[in-house]
Design an enzyme around this catalytic site. Structure first.
Site, PDB file in Angstrom:
ATOM      1  N   GLU A  25      11.205   6.253   5.678  1.00 38.34           N
ATOM      2  CA  GLU A  25       9.738   6.308   5.682  1.00 38.34           C
ATOM      3  C   GLU A  25       9.337   7.667   5.108  1.00 38.34           C
ATOM      4  O   GLU A  25       9.560   8.703   5.728  1.00 38.34           O
ATOM      5  CB  GLU A  25       9.191   6.169   7.111  1.00 38.34           C
ATOM      6  CG  GLU A  25       9.495   4.842   7.775  1.00 38.34           C
ATOM      7  CD  GLU A  25       8.443   3.750   7.537  1.00 38.34           C
ATOM      8  OE1 GLU A  25       7.431   4.037   6.856  1.00 38.34           O
ATOM      9  OE2 GLU A  25       8.649   2.630   8.025  1.00 38.34           O
TER      10      GLU A  25
ATOM     11  N   ASN B  38       8.551  -7.607   5.190  1.00 41.51           N
ATOM     12  CA  ASN B  38       9.574  -6.891   5.964  1.00 41.51           C
ATOM     13  C   ASN B  38       9.677  -7.403   7.405  1.00 41.51           C
ATOM     14  O   ASN B  38      10.263  -6.755   8.268  1.00 41.51           O
ATOM     15  CB  ASN B  38       9.318  -5.382   5.947  1.00 41.51           C
ATOM     16  CG  ASN B  38      10.585  -4.585   6.212  1.00 41.51           C
ATOM     17  OD1 ASN B  38      11.662  -4.948   5.732  1.00 41.51           O
ATOM     18  ND2 ASN B  38      10.491  -3.516   6.999  1.00 41.51           N
TER      19      ASN B  38
ATOM     20  N   TYR C 147      10.416   1.529  17.465  1.00 41.24           N
ATOM     21  CA  TYR C 147       9.894   0.295  18.035  1.00 41.24           C
ATOM     22  C   TYR C 147      10.822  -0.846  17.668  1.00 41.24           C
ATOM     23  O   TYR C 147      11.594  -0.747  16.722  1.00 41.24           O
ATOM     24  CB  TYR C 147       8.497   0.002  17.473  1.00 41.24           C
ATOM     25  CG  TYR C 147       8.476  -0.093  15.962  1.00 41.24           C
ATOM     26  CD1 TYR C 147       8.637   1.048  15.169  1.00 41.24           C
ATOM     27  CD2 TYR C 147       8.343  -1.315  15.314  1.00 41.24           C
ATOM     28  CE1 TYR C 147       8.645   0.982  13.797  1.00 41.24           C
ATOM     29  CE2 TYR C 147       8.358  -1.389  13.921  1.00 41.24           C
ATOM     30  CZ  TYR C 147       8.494  -0.244  13.170  1.00 41.24           C
ATOM     31  OH  TYR C 147       8.507  -0.308  11.803  1.00 41.24           O
TER      32      TYR C 147
ATOM     33  N   ARG D  85       0.800  -1.226   0.000  1.00 43.44           N
ATOM     34  CA  ARG D  85       0.000   0.000   0.000  1.00 43.44           C
ATOM     35  C   ARG D  85       0.831   1.274   0.000  1.00 43.44           C
ATOM     36  O   ARG D  85       0.284   2.365  -0.145  1.00 43.44           O
ATOM     37  CB  ARG D  85      -0.905   0.013   1.209  1.00 43.44           C
ATOM     38  CG  ARG D  85      -0.161   0.013   2.544  1.00 43.44           C
ATOM     39  CD  ARG D  85      -1.140  -0.249   3.666  1.00 43.44           C
ATOM     40  NE  ARG D  85      -0.520  -0.380   4.974  1.00 43.44           N
ATOM     41  CZ  ARG D  85      -1.200  -0.733   6.071  1.00 43.44           C
ATOM     42  NH1 ARG D  85      -2.486  -0.963   5.986  1.00 43.44           N
ATOM     43  NH2 ARG D  85      -0.597  -0.842   7.216  1.00 43.44           N
TER      44      ARG D  85
HETATM   45 ZN   LIG Z   1       6.433  -0.208   5.071  1.00 42.76          ZN
END
Ligand SMILES: [Zn+2]
Length: 436
Positions: free
Chosen positions: A393, A265, A370, A191
């Site tokens: 990201e 991942n 995290y 996505r």
């Molecule tokens: Zn990702």
């Protein structure tokens, strides 16, 4: 008994139909949770581990908010649990399908404009740089780049996906004598469409700027062969574009009778399943049956290992959050190269920010966010021994997560442009470091 069976069967069919129907997110809500105790965190971690709830942002620590998509038919049930746990919540998006419908409309217009443009210019195919292309269009784009300069540019098929698509990688080797390599991949999470758009944009700009004799790009591409993989998960990407399931994240492997998809991942063969992933086949972070169990993982591992020792940089693009990550994800410990990695990533992020003020946080995955085991970034650093291994990201930030993964296509070119500027400076710094 028979009536009970037929009732359960009908219910199961309806449930599967509702998941696969064209508008899968009608009245689904994006909810922002504000955990403030360790008990809240443990409760949310258990939800992520054992249910198929779709967490859009990570569960970090008390007083760090968490965004989660809740299906319309499960909303009341979860809200009563939140109340039971005295967990504050607020609705960020009341109907996620509306956000997706808006994106679709805009994308349809963008595609139409590009078609008109290609007719006008007498080109066979619409241009895809800066938009959300189909996987087929991306394959065609790569083939065209190779056909235009077959001496330097090649398209490599590194293996088939579960559904039989080819995972394609473009190699740009401007200097025939170069022996060192760098790797950039996108789209491991289906996505995160903006990532594949970014990989195509980088490919286009590397080639153009090299041919236009940009001195920095000349230096970079004369040293390294650049490998770019626009999608490490073509099955998932195609599914997210054509099935109505815009928010599909994983691959398409059938994990049990009800669910599909392994989180690629979380499937890489390094410190696999040691935290921050799930062993539940329906979870969004399902790590698979074993380390490297997925064919898509195996293809990438095989290809990168075949050139082990020649890689100077590994970069994997994700969305969203505006983070520039260094290893590690699996532990809060830091690698020995951390200071150098941090400085290099920070140089890239600073150059990116200078374009139009987009801010990135830079640091290790586990330190900033995290624990996540089985990610490509840790595997590339520890198993392949690539000193410069990173994950980016892309936008938006969590604060803008009323769009989250559904970044409007009109914003894609600006994101790609600034990312390219950041990558160029970053690669310049990796170049300096590896020249010594
Ligand atoms: Zn990702």
């Amino acid at each position: 008994m028979n009536r009970l069976f037929s009732f359960v069967f009908t219910f199961a069919c309806l449930a599967i139909w509702s998941i696969n129907s064209e508008r899968a997110y009608v009245h689904d809500k994006l909810v922002r949770l504000e955990p403030f105790t360790d008990e809240h965190i443990h409760y949310l971690q258990a939800l992520e581990e054992t249910t198929s709830l779709d967490f859009w942002t990570e569960i970090m620590a008390p007083n760090r908010s968490v965004d989660v998509r809740i299906r319309a038919n499960e909303y009341d049930q979860y809200v009563s649990q939140f109340k039971q746990y005295s967990l504050p919540y607020e609705i960020i998006v009341n109907d996620i399908q509306e956000v997706i419908d808006n994106e679709e409309k805009e994308l349809a217009q963008d595609r139409l404009m590009r078609q008109i443009q290609s007719r006008w210019l007498g080109e066979a195919e619409p241009r895809i740089v800066g938009t959300y292309a189909t996987y087929k269009q991306m394959e065609t784009y790569l083939d065209e780049k190779a056909a235009a300069d077959p001496t330097h540019i090649k398209v490599i098929d590194i293996g088939k996906t579960y559904e039989g698509r080819s995972i394609k990688v473009i190699s740009i080797k401007m200097n025939p004598a170069s022996t060192r390599n760098i790797w950039i991949d996108c789209g491991i999470h289906a996505r995160e469409w903006i990532t594949s758009t970014t990989c195509i944009w980088l490919t286009e700009e590397f080639i153009n700027e090299y041919n236009n004799r940009d001195p920095i790009i000349r230096q970079i591409l004369d040293k390294w062969t650049v490998y770019v993989a626009p999608s490490l998960n073509p099955d998932g990407y195609e599914y997210s574009q054509t099935s109505g399931n815009r928010l599909w994240r994983k691959n398409r492997f059938p994990t049990n009778v009800l669910c599909n998809g392994v989180d690629l991942n979380r499937n890489y063969p390094w410190k696999w399943n040691t935290g921050g992933s799930s062993t539940s086949a329906c979870s969004e972070t399902y790590c698979g049956r074993s380390a490297g169990s997925e064919i898509e993982t195996q293809n990438v591992v095989k290809f990168l290992e075949s050139l082990k020792g020649t890689w100077d940089m590994y970069m994997s693009f994700h969305a969203y959050g505006q983070w520039w990550f260094t290893p590690y994800g699996y532990t809060t410990g830091l690698p020995k190269d951390y200071q150098k990695q941090l400085a290099t990533a920070q140089a890239g992020a600073n150059a990116l920010t200078a374009v139009r003020g987009t801010k990135y946080a830079v640091g290790s995955i586990s330190g900033l966010l995290y624990i996540a085991s089985g990610s490509t970034c840790d595997w590339a650093y520890d198993s392949l021994g690539i000193k410069h291994s990173y994950t980016i990201e892309l936008p938006p930030t969590q604060q803008q997560s009323n769009i989250g993964f559904v970044l409007p296509v009109s914003e894609a070119p600006a994101v790609c442009r600034e990312t390219y500027v950041g990558m160029k400076e970053f690669l310049n710094k990796v170049h300096e470091d590896t020249a010594q």
